[in-house]
Enzyme design. Sequence first.
Site, PDB file in Angstrom:
ATOM      1  N   HIS A  66       0.835  -1.206   0.000  1.00 63.18           N
ATOM      2  CA  HIS A  66       0.000   0.000   0.000  1.00 63.18           C
ATOM      3  C   HIS A  66       0.869   1.256   0.000  1.00 63.18           C
ATOM      4  CE1 HIS A  66      -2.187   3.115   2.436  1.00 63.18           C
ATOM      5  NE2 HIS A  66      -3.115   2.876   1.528  1.00 63.18           N
ATOM      6  N   GLU A  69       2.181   1.839  -3.444  1.00 63.18           N
ATOM      7  CA  GLU A  69       1.135   2.414  -4.305  1.00 63.18           C
ATOM      8  C   GLU A  69       1.067   3.932  -4.135  1.00 63.18           C
ATOM      9  OE1 GLU A  69      -3.205   3.670  -3.760  1.00 63.18           O
ATOM     10  OE2 GLU A  69      -2.956   1.605  -3.052  1.00 63.18           O
ATOM     11  N   HIS A  70       1.102   4.395  -2.892  1.00 56.28           N
ATOM     12  CA  HIS A  70       1.067   5.838  -2.637  1.00 56.28           C
ATOM     13  C   HIS A  70       2.249   6.542  -3.305  1.00 56.28           C
ATOM     14  CE1 HIS A  70      -1.852   6.920   0.774  1.00 56.28           C
ATOM     15  NE2 HIS A  70      -2.232   5.742   0.323  1.00 56.28           N
ATOM     16  N   GLU A 141      -3.830   8.150   7.948  1.00 57.30           N
ATOM     17  CA  GLU A 141      -4.889   7.351   7.317  1.00 57.30           C
ATOM     18  C   GLU A 141      -5.256   6.152   8.191  1.00 57.30           C
ATOM     19  OE1 GLU A 141      -5.292   4.510   3.360  1.00 57.30           O
ATOM     20  OE2 GLU A 141      -4.028   6.298   3.243  1.00 57.30           O
TER      21      GLU A 141
END
Length: 428
Positions: A66, A69-70, A141
Site C-alpha cells: 500500500h 502504491e502511494h 490514514e
Amino acid sequence: MSKLDYPKLQETLYREILDNGLEVFVLPKPGFTKTYATFTTRYGSVDNHFRPEGQEARAVPDGIAHFLEHKMFEEPEGDVFSRFAEQGASANAFTSFDRTSYLFSTAGDPLASLDTLLDFVQNPYFTDENVEKEKGIIVQEINMYKDNADWRVYFGLIEALYEKHPVNIDIAGTEASVRSITKEQLYDCYRTFYHPSNMTLFVVGGIEPEATLERVRRNQARKTFAPGGQIERLFEAEPSGAREKRRVVKLPVSLPKCMIGFKESGPFPDGEAGIRRELAAKLMLDVLIGSSSPVYQRLYDDNLISDSFGHEYNTGPGYAFTVIGGDTRDPDELLKRVAAAIDEAIKNGLPQASFERTRAKKIGAYLRMLNSPEAIAGEFTRYRFKGGDLFDVVRLYESITLDEVHDRLRLLGDDGSRSVCIVRSDAE
C-alpha cells in the site's frame, strides 16, 4: 496479437504478450466514448514474505504494498495527477490483499493517457525525504480508519478468523510497520513485483485494438528491464478453525454492527476449479440469506437487520472466508438466527426453484456489468490473476449444480471455523 471471440456475449478480446513479459488485453466497445485502463501487478498486502528467483527469502514490513502504491504517483517535478488532468483523464489506484492496480478513465485521447499510465508506474522515484514524509500521511490514514466502525468490524472479524495468514493484517499495515519502511525496501519490492512479466494491462472502451497495442509496443520498446523470474510467496501454516470465537470492539455507534465469519481450510485451487467454488459460494449465500430469501425477509420484518445487511465471499492465495452481517439492534439474536437458518438449510437443503431463480439473477447482473468499462476492467484482472476468465462466467454459472452449492453450504455448519465481531457503543 491473438483474437478471442465470445459470440454469446458479443465480445471480442485482443491479447498479446510482449517481449518483456507484459500481458496486454484490449476490449473494444464500439459506440462507447469512455476508455478505462488498469495496469495491475500481482502484489498485495499479503505478500510480506517472499523469495525472488535465485535470491534469499525476505520479510518486509506490513503495509509496504500500500505504501508503494502511494509513492508511485510522486515524481521529481510533482505528482502525476496533474498530467492526467491535462489530458482530460482522471487517475486512481488501489491495493487489495493480492493485487495493486493503477488506473485511468477518460473520454479524451486514451493513447496519451496510456503512455502516462505506463510511464509513471514504470519509473519509480523514492528518496529518503519523500518516504519519510509519506509515513506521516499513511499513519494519519491508519488512525482515521480506527474510528471507522464498518472498517473495524470487517477487519476485526478477519483478525478473529486468522492466526498466521497475513490476510489478518490491515492492508495499510500498522503505525509501527509503516514507520519502519525504508527507501531500499520499497525499491526491492518494486523490482520484485513490478516487473512487466508480473503485470497485466487491460484497456476497454471506445478504442481501436491495433492502434492501442502498437502504442503499448512502442512505449515498452523504449525501456529496458532486467530479466524477470518466478516469485515464491511464503506463508506460515494456518491452523484449522477460527483464531477466536468472538471479538467486541467499543466505538460510539448509534446501532451495533455484527459480522459473522466462516473460515475455510485448504486446499484453495486456482483456475476453473477455484472460480467454480467462488461462484457456487456466492450462489449459496444469495439463496440462503440474500435480499430475496425468506430468511432475510423474516430478519427484516423482526427489525433485526436493515438495508446494510449483506454477505461476501473472499478468496485469495492461501485463504477463503465468508462474511454475513450488518447493522443490528441485537447482535446476539442475529447470530442465533443466522446460525439456525444455516443449520436448517444444511438439514433440509436449499430449494431447487430458489437456486434456479438466483442463478438467473446472477447471470443477468453479470450481463449488465458488461456495459460498465470500470467493472469489466476490475473483474477481468481479478479473474485473470486467479487463473480464470471473466468471459467464461456465464458458462460456469450455467453448469454449476445444486449439489455444488450444498457443498459450500455445509462448510458454514462447522462451528469451529466460525467467528463473530461486534462493534457497539461504550454505553452498552
